[in-house]
Design a protein around this motif. Sequence first.
Motif, short mmCIF file in Angstrom:
data_model
loop_
_atom_site.label_atom_id
_atom_site.label_comp_id
_atom_site.label_asym_id
_atom_site.label_seq_id
_atom_site.Cartn_x
_atom_site.Cartn_y
_atom_site.Cartn_z
N ASP A 74 0.84 -1.20 0.00
CA ASP A 74 0.00 0.00 0.00
C ASP A 74 0.88 1.25 0.00
OD1 ASP A 74 -2.05 1.78 0.13
OD2 ASP A 74 -2.74 1.22 2.14
N ALA A 75 1.56 1.47 -1.11
CA ALA A 75 2.42 2.65 -1.29
C ALA A 75 2.33 3.07 -2.75
CB ALA A 75 3.86 2.33 -0.92
N HIS A 76 2.17 4.37 -2.98
CA HIS A 76 2.08 4.84 -4.35
C HIS A 76 2.38 6.34 -4.43
CE1 HIS A 76 -1.90 5.02 -2.44
NE2 HIS A 76 -2.10 6.14 -3.13
N ALA A 77 2.83 6.77 -5.61
CA ALA A 77 3.08 8.19 -5.85
C ALA A 77 1.76 8.90 -6.08
CB ALA A 77 3.99 8.37 -7.06
N VAL A 78 1.64 10.11 -5.53
CA VAL A 78 0.41 10.90 -5.65
C VAL A 78 0.77 12.28 -6.18
CG1 VAL A 78 -1.50 11.97 -4.40
CG2 VAL A 78 -0.71 9.68 -3.76
N THR A 79 0.02 12.74 -7.17
CA THR A 79 0.17 14.11 -7.64
C THR A 79 -0.79 14.99 -6.85
OG1 THR A 79 0.77 13.40 -9.87
CG2 THR A 79 -0.03 15.66 -9.62
N ALA A 80 -0.25 16.01 -6.21
CA ALA A 80 -1.06 16.89 -5.36
C ALA A 80 -2.05 17.68 -6.20
CB ALA A 80 -0.16 17.84 -4.60
N THR A 81 -3.24 17.89 -5.65
CA THR A 81 -4.22 18.73 -6.34
C THR A 81 -3.65 20.11 -6.60
OG1 THR A 81 -5.99 17.53 -5.22
CG2 THR A 81 -6.56 19.65 -6.21
N SER A 82 -2.93 20.64 -5.62
CA SER A 82 -2.21 21.91 -5.76
C SER A 82 -0.87 21.74 -5.08
CB SER A 82 -2.99 23.06 -5.13
OG SER A 82 -2.19 24.23 -5.07
N ALA A 83 0.19 22.15 -5.74
CA ALA A 83 1.52 22.05 -5.13
C ALA A 83 1.61 22.92 -3.88
CB ALA A 83 2.60 22.43 -6.12
N TRP A 84 0.94 24.07 -3.89
CA TRP A 84 0.95 24.99 -2.75
C TRP A 84 -0.06 24.51 -1.73
CZ3 TRP A 84 3.54 28.19 -0.04
CH2 TRP A 84 2.93 29.14 0.81
N THR A 85 0.38 24.28 -0.50
CA THR A 85 -0.51 23.76 0.54
C THR A 85 -1.27 24.84 1.27
OG1 THR A 85 1.09 23.90 2.37
CG2 THR A 85 1.20 21.94 0.95
N GLY A 86 -0.89 26.10 1.08
CA GLY A 86 -1.42 27.20 1.87
C GLY A 86 -0.38 27.77 2.80
N GLU A 87 0.70 26.98 3.03
CA GLU A 87 1.77 27.44 3.92
C GLU A 87 3.14 26.91 3.51
OE1 GLU A 87 1.59 24.63 7.71
OE2 GLU A 87 -0.41 25.34 7.16
N SER A 88 3.17 26.00 2.54
CA SER A 88 4.43 25.44 2.05
C SER A 88 4.17 24.79 0.70
CB SER A 88 5.01 24.44 3.05
OG SER A 88 4.11 23.38 3.29
N LEU A 89 5.12 23.96 0.24
CA LEU A 89 5.03 23.48 -1.14
C LEU A 89 5.39 22.00 -1.22
CD1 LEU A 89 4.51 25.03 -3.88
CD2 LEU A 89 6.96 24.87 -4.24
N TRP A 90 4.54 21.22 -1.89
CA TRP A 90 4.94 19.87 -2.28
C TRP A 90 5.95 20.02 -3.41
CZ3 TRP A 90 3.54 16.09 0.82
CH2 TRP A 90 2.33 16.13 1.50
N ARG A 91 7.18 19.68 -3.14
CA ARG A 91 8.23 19.85 -4.15
C ARG A 91 7.93 18.96 -5.36
NH1 ARG A 91 13.67 18.58 -5.76
NH2 ARG A 91 14.98 20.45 -5.84
N GLY A 92 7.91 19.58 -6.53
CA GLY A 92 7.57 18.83 -7.73
C GLY A 92 6.09 18.53 -7.86
#
Length: 691
Positions: free
Chosen positions: A494-512
Amino acid sequence: MTRRSRSAMRTYASLGLAVALLAPVVAALPAGAASPGESQAPGTLTNLAHLDFLGDTVTPPAQVGHTTYKLDQDPALGVLWTYADARDGGTFARVGGGPHNTDNNTWGQGSYNVDDIARAAVVYLRHWKLDGDEHSRDRAYQLLRTVTYMQTSTGANAGNVALWMQPDGSLNLSPTPVELPNPSDSAESYWLARSVWALGEGYAAFAKSDPKFASFLSDRIDLAVGALGRQSLGRYGQWDVADGAKVPSWLIVNGSDATAEAVIGLSAYAQAAPPSQARTGRVRTAVAKYSEGIAAMSSGNTTSWPYGAILPWTHSQSMWHAWASQMPAALAHASQALAKPALLGAAVKDSAEFTPYLLTATGPINGWLPSPSDTTQIAYGVDSRVQSLLAVADAAGKPGFDQLAGITASWYFGANRAGAAMYDPATGVTFDGLNADGVVNHNSGAESTIHGLLSMLALDARPDVAATAQSATSLVDQNGVQVVEGETAVPHGDAHAVTATSAWTGESLWRGGAFLELGAGGRGDWTVAAADQPRIVQPVVDLVPDASSARLDWTTGRGSLGRVDTGAGGAQGVTDAPGALRPVSLPRELPAGATALSVTAAAGSTVPGRVDTLLLKPRVSHLVLGGPNGGTALVQNAGSATEVTRLTLPGSGAAELRSYDSSGRLRLTVKTTGATIKVTVLAGGFTVATR
């Protein structure tokens, strides 16, 4: 074009997700291309020609609530064009912000803004102070008249400042794209803070040479402090919570960055004004209260986020940016103005622990969010680091920070990833930035020009620092932090790569814009490059206040590195998103030579764990710079014991090594020879080697 650095930068639409969101659309003036001349004292780096080229004058129409010193006698005001677009042959076209409407000659934002006008006034003031230049005195005088014109003098918003002005001098309080606050003088702002910076330094400069003008500036500072008193300062003593951390609620626009620039001006005023005046007491009180709040944003150490830095924004525990990072400088100036050495603690920590980490890892990039996500570099960020290091060196009596300032300033002379000079002493042009891909932005707008010149003025005042900066013209080697993307792991169960709906979280950033998600029993494996020394492993994980969240076990082929509890986050509080991306240092290092890393979510977790990146930091990191006559190296030790390492230093002849402890105190000076030198680095400290 330069990147704007105001409240709109608080979202990523804020700090760098797309340049189009950070810099306005530009259009050339119908007949504006010109080439700067030469305006430079012999033997100095500071050349005001390009800044002069950006200057202009305007006679504004009558506007309620806006006036300035001797407006009836001298209705023309000094202004500054916002952008300068590069043209063929080394020329530039002066440009306003936003789309240009040729029918009525207006811009979506405006042609001039008080952010830049105020900071340009500081350039001219410091140049006048350094060289006694009458041209700079006159330019500073005219720009300060404009700053005070743009300050609202009556009504509910008195003391606040309008941001944009059109070519005819009319104010544009609600520009396109919108600025916050809107209207721009309806609340405190970055531009109010920067106006206070200019007014404070202006008062100190004119106090003796033009007491009447200085008295007027004093009145306007008092007006600004009154506005701050009913806004941020009115919340003094109140604290908020941001993802479990206690943060002050009385900083200007919730930022230690904006507040720091105001404190620099207020400290200058407090040192120059008569101590018996009531308004001087109010200013000193404001300096003390704001400095307390800035210092409270300090946290971490060489092995834990944010590595001793003073964070810029109370609404995020997961973000640091280089632009406007003059928090250590503000504390240094405040400590001198108030005779309170205790204020230097956070400033010294930022300088001695965080800055060597930053320089060996990435240099002064725009954003750690909290991974090094926005790797663009601009003069505003470089200058903010230079100014802070020099101010703390002076206030704390620690010349090692001068050496770090010289290394930082070498960026202007080619010691960067492009190997290109970013400042030209022959023209006074500072390029608008170095993109993440290493391409130089050859435009040269007001902000870049201003901060490049502020750095050059600082170097001209300190020839030894200038010599260090100019001797390094190439980036030879940088071994600080290796970044491994979480989503690149080989998944199992149960592990997989996920593309964030928005890279900006509101206070930081999902890199890539992506991450690795792990449910109970899920595993991710990475193969990383080998290293010749142990490395500190810091997974950047989403920490949430949920006891049922995943517990992540980290291993290498040689054993366990430790566990991260992703449910160990604190209460969300004032932040804009639940959870916080935070680097978490594992208790055991990745051994030298190891290449395997794995993470497994413990059984029983009902909320998945999310891993953004892995930060692999060598126990001993380094930066090596080269030049035509030698080399410079910076080495940092993040370990708990003295380390000895070897590195190749460019040049020939003897090398001098100066070793500093974790507080920036010089502990050891050694001279050695040979292409490869042995470097001793104290626990938590740094060593500078020069040849």
